[in-house]
Motif scaffolding. Sequence first.
Motif, PDB file in Angstrom:
ATOM      1  N   GLY A  87      78.005 -56.675  83.937  1.00  0.00           N
ATOM      2  CA  GLY A  87      79.045 -56.983  82.953  1.00  0.00           C
ATOM      3  C   GLY A  87      78.776 -58.316  82.280  1.00  0.00           C
ATOM      4  N   ARG A  88      78.293 -59.290  83.080  1.00  0.00           N
ATOM      5  CA  ARG A  88      77.942 -60.600  82.517  1.00  0.00           C
ATOM      6  C   ARG A  88      76.688 -60.525  81.657  1.00  0.00           C
ATOM      7  N   TRP A  89      75.743 -59.650  82.041  1.00  0.00           N
ATOM      8  CA  TRP A  89      74.506 -59.515  81.270  1.00  0.00           C
ATOM      9  C   TRP A  89      74.734 -58.826  79.921  1.00  0.00           C
ATOM     10  N   ALA A  90      75.771 -58.011  79.812  1.00  0.00           N
ATOM     11  CA  ALA A  90      75.942 -57.125  78.655  1.00  0.00           C
ATOM     12  C   ALA A  90      75.762 -57.812  77.301  1.00  0.00           C
ATOM     13  N   PRO A  91      76.374 -58.998  77.047  1.00  0.00           N
ATOM     14  CA  PRO A  91      76.254 -59.592  75.705  1.00  0.00           C
ATOM     15  C   PRO A  91      74.844 -60.040  75.350  1.00  0.00           C
ATOM     16  N   VAL A  92      74.007 -60.315  76.365  1.00  0.00           N
ATOM     17  CA  VAL A  92      72.683 -60.888  76.080  1.00  0.00           C
ATOM     18  C   VAL A  92      71.543 -60.018  76.598  1.00  0.00           C
ATOM     19  N   TYR A  93      71.854 -58.851  77.164  1.00  0.00           N
ATOM     20  CA  TYR A  93      70.826 -58.056  77.826  1.00  0.00           C
ATOM     21  C   TYR A  93      69.678 -57.692  76.886  1.00  0.00           C
ATOM     22  N   ASP A  94      69.997 -57.196  75.696  1.00  0.00           N
ATOM     23  CA  ASP A  94      68.944 -56.769  74.764  1.00  0.00           C
ATOM     24  C   ASP A  94      68.044 -57.943  74.380  1.00  0.00           C
ATOM     25  N   LEU A  95      68.639 -59.096  74.173  1.00  0.00           N
ATOM     26  CA  LEU A  95      67.872 -60.276  73.783  1.00  0.00           C
ATOM     27  C   LEU A  95      66.949 -60.731  74.913  1.00  0.00           C
ATOM     28  N   VAL A  96      67.463 -60.730  76.142  1.00  0.00           N
ATOM     29  CA  VAL A  96      66.700 -61.247  77.282  1.00  0.00           C
ATOM     30  C   VAL A  96      65.636 -60.255  77.741  1.00  0.00           C
ATOM     31  N   PHE A  97      65.989 -58.967  77.810  1.00  0.00           N
ATOM     32  CA  PHE A  97      65.099 -57.995  78.439  1.00  0.00           C
ATOM     33  C   PHE A  97      64.480 -56.981  77.479  1.00  0.00           C
ATOM     34  N   GLY A  98      64.954 -56.931  76.249  1.00  0.00           N
ATOM     35  CA  GLY A  98      64.489 -55.897  75.322  1.00  0.00           C
ATOM     36  C   GLY A  98      62.982 -55.854  75.158  1.00  0.00           C
ATOM     37  N   LYS A  99      62.369 -56.957  74.734  1.00  0.00           N
ATOM     38  CA  LYS A  99      60.930 -57.005  74.499  1.00  0.00           C
ATOM     39  C   LYS A  99      60.141 -56.961  75.806  1.00  0.00           C
ATOM     40  N   VAL A 100      60.648 -57.618  76.839  1.00  0.00           N
ATOM     41  CA  VAL A 100      59.935 -57.678  78.121  1.00  0.00           C
ATOM     42  C   VAL A 100      59.687 -56.280  78.679  1.00  0.00           C
ATOM     43  N   PHE A 101      60.675 -55.413  78.562  1.00  0.00           N
ATOM     44  CA  PHE A 101      60.593 -54.084  79.159  1.00  0.00           C
ATOM     45  C   PHE A 101      60.275 -52.994  78.140  1.00  0.00           C
ATOM     46  N   ASP A 102      59.833 -53.397  76.949  1.00  0.00           N
ATOM     47  CA  ASP A 102      59.662 -52.447  75.856  1.00  0.00           C
ATOM     48  C   ASP A 102      58.663 -51.339  76.188  1.00  0.00           C
ATOM     49  N   GLU A 103      57.485 -51.687  76.708  1.00  0.00           N
ATOM     50  CA  GLU A 103      56.465 -50.659  76.963  1.00  0.00           C
ATOM     51  C   GLU A 103      56.912 -49.699  78.059  1.00  0.00           C
ATOM     52  N   GLY A 104      57.514 -50.225  79.110  1.00  0.00           N
ATOM     53  CA  GLY A 104      58.007 -49.349  80.169  1.00  0.00           C
ATOM     54  C   GLY A 104      59.064 -48.390  79.662  1.00  0.00           C
ATOM     55  N   ARG A 105      59.960 -48.912  78.827  1.00  0.00           N
ATOM     56  CA  ARG A 105      61.024 -48.080  78.269  1.00  0.00           C
ATOM     57  C   ARG A 105      60.440 -46.968  77.388  1.00  0.00           C
ATOM     58  N   ARG A 106      59.534 -47.339  76.496  1.00  0.00           N
ATOM     59  CA  ARG A 106      58.947 -46.348  75.587  1.00  0.00           C
ATOM     60  C   ARG A 106      58.114 -45.313  76.336  1.00  0.00           C
ATOM     61  N   SER A 107      57.437 -45.737  77.398  1.00  0.00           N
ATOM     62  CA  SER A 107      56.603 -44.813  78.170  1.00  0.00           C
ATOM     63  C   SER A 107      57.440 -43.771  78.893  1.00  0.00           C
ATOM     64  N   THR A 108      58.562 -44.182  79.477  1.00  0.00           N
ATOM     65  CA  THR A 108      59.425 -43.211  80.159  1.00  0.00           C
ATOM     66  C   THR A 108      60.034 -42.235  79.164  1.00  0.00           C
ATOM     67  N   ILE A 109      60.421 -42.744  78.008  1.00  0.00           N
ATOM     68  CA  ILE A 109      60.995 -41.872  76.981  1.00  0.00           C
ATOM     69  C   ILE A 109      59.971 -40.850  76.509  1.00  0.00           C
ATOM     70  N   ALA A 110      58.726 -41.280  76.309  1.00  0.00           N
ATOM     71  CA  ALA A 110      57.672 -40.358  75.876  1.00  0.00           C
ATOM     72  C   ALA A 110      57.492 -39.228  76.890  1.00  0.00           C
TER      73      ALA A 110
END
Length: 212
Positions: free
Chosen positions: A15-38
């Motif tokens: 709940g505390r992470w929600a306002p900043v989650y995309d900014l903090v973790f978006g790019k860091v986890f981008d390849e993992g996220r895209r790979s699972t979606i693929a």
Amino acid sequence: MAGDIDRDGVEKAYGRWAPVYDLVFGKVFDEGRRSTIAEADKIGGRVLDVGVGTGLSLSEYSRNTKLCGVDISEPMLRRALKRVREFGLTNVEALAVMDAKNLAFPDSFFDAVVAQYVITAVPDPERTLDDFIRVLKPGGELILVNHIGAETGPRRAFELAFAPLARRLGWRPEFPWERLTNWAAKHGGVTLTERRPMPPMGHFSLIRFRKS
């Protein structure tokens, strides 16, 4: 180890992470996220995205893939719902607050279950994995991307030292590969089909299990 993370603590942490989650973790986890979606899109049909969070992944799935998203954090899901409306994601069938180890779906309901950076952030990983498999159709795939803890060496020492703080932030860093293989062997109804290193620095893995 099953009780080493508290559900209420995780819910509050994210709940505390929600306002900043995309900014903090978006790019860091981008390849993992895209790979699972693929991988999920290759399977198609109906996909469950567990720990969907702010919905960062939702717009990246094929519009032909039917999606249900669940998360323990209502503030996270409010952001996901906003994203669904903004992008007109008509393939998203449902978003719901739900405990990952007690999924309110019938047996054999999904063609694939995706869990990105989830298993180290739940109180009981093995029971959670059991419920993921329960809702999968026979032949369906469980697709994980997650940090895998070091077995030895300086990184192992760091993960153990960092663990108390990490738990307050909402996850456990010292999660060994053996814990997944032991679960699969005990379950008996799943087959490991892939383990692929993921950034950052190969400390994460994309892991695929197929239900018998």
